[in-house]
Design an enzyme around this catalytic site. Structure first.
Site: not given
Ligand code: MN
Length: 287
Positions: A148, A242
């Protein structure tokens, strides 16, 4: 675009005890999501067998994520710290496979938080060596690994898509890909299109969140530009919402992510709003 849509577990509960996993998966199912993403910071409480069953019953695909810790960090020059980081990643991979998860992603390459100095060459070699071994182990379990891309206040290893691509190339394993998050891109990238174009089919997973990590569409992020780029790239992977608020707290992760404010209180309303937002905006994206 018809991508599988996901939601982060912390929209519903702060940990992964059996009761919390029940709450989380029921909430994701009510809001019509395909994917649930668990953060593996509370591994001690995770009952993998019952979680796997519940995910099957509720037709949810599991993806797991995590960052490392200052005393367990594979980007360190201290080999004991690297060892503990590697052990944490190994346990996390085993837990991901045990619940039937298809992907382990996040800041797998360093501790969460503002680094005191740039990444050293020795630290970089340690990351590559540990993640290469982890990728081989993951391949045997049919699990993909994601790098990420996170902002500068959370890591000094991978702040842009170009950084992540370079690290993925150095690791050199086919089941390691790049994970973009529009929240971090807003801080570090020039725009939301070029990183998607740069990654092409090396993009494996996507997080969406508003610039303050609250309700989608309530802030200033240009989702249309991002989704158009994903459509043009032929991206078919998961897109996971998220969002974090002090209304739902994980004792560790909330502090790691600097969740100090209350941006929402109603998990169900937030989750279904985000699902509607994603369906509507993805339908409009350039294919
Ligand atoms: Mn994230």
């Amino acid at each position: 675009m018809n991508n599988p849509l996901g939601i982060h577990a912390l929209v519903f509960a702060g940990g992964t005890t059996p009761d919390e996993v029940d709450t989380i998966t029921a909430g994701a199912q009510r809001a019509r999501y395909d994917i649930i993403e668990f953060s593996l910071h509370g591994l001690d409480h995770l009952d993998t067998a019952s979680t796997k069953q519940l995910l099957q019953d509720r037709r949810l695909t599991a993806i797991c994520s995590r960052g490392l810790a200052p005393d367990a960090d594979v980007s360190s020059e201290d080999l004991a710290v690297v060892e503990r980081g590697a052990a944490l990643l190994h346990e996390s991979l085993q837990a991901t496979a045990a619940i039937g998860g298809v992907r382990l992603t996040g800041a797998l390459y360093s501790a969460f938080g503002k680094a005191a100095a740039p990444l050293s060459d020795a630290g970089r070699r340690n990351i590559v060596s540990v993640l290469r071994d982890l990728a081989v182990e993951a391949r045997g379990l049919d699990v993909a690994l994601g790098l990420e891309v996170c902002n500068r206040y959370e890591t000094n290893v991978v702040n842009t898509a170009a950084d992540a691509l370079r690290l993925a190339d150095e690791i050199g394993e086919a089941n390691v890909d790049v994970h973009l998050d529009i929240y971090h891109m807003n801080i570090e990238e020039k725009n939301f299109r070029d990183p998607v174009r740069l990654l092409g089919d090396r993009l494996g997973y996507v997080h969406v969140g508003e610039n303050d990590r609250g309700y989608l569409g309530s802030g200033h992020l240009d989702f249309a530009s991002f989704f158009d780029a994903l459509g043009e790239a032929g991206y078919t992977g998961g897109i996971t919402f998220e969002s974090f608020s002090s209304a739902v707290v994980s004792p560790t992760l909330s502090n790691d992510l600097s969740i100090w404010r209350n941006l929402w209180t109603d998990s169900d309303d937030l989750a279904s709003h985000a699902h509607d937002f994603l369906v509507e905006h993805l339908a409009r994206a350039t294919a």
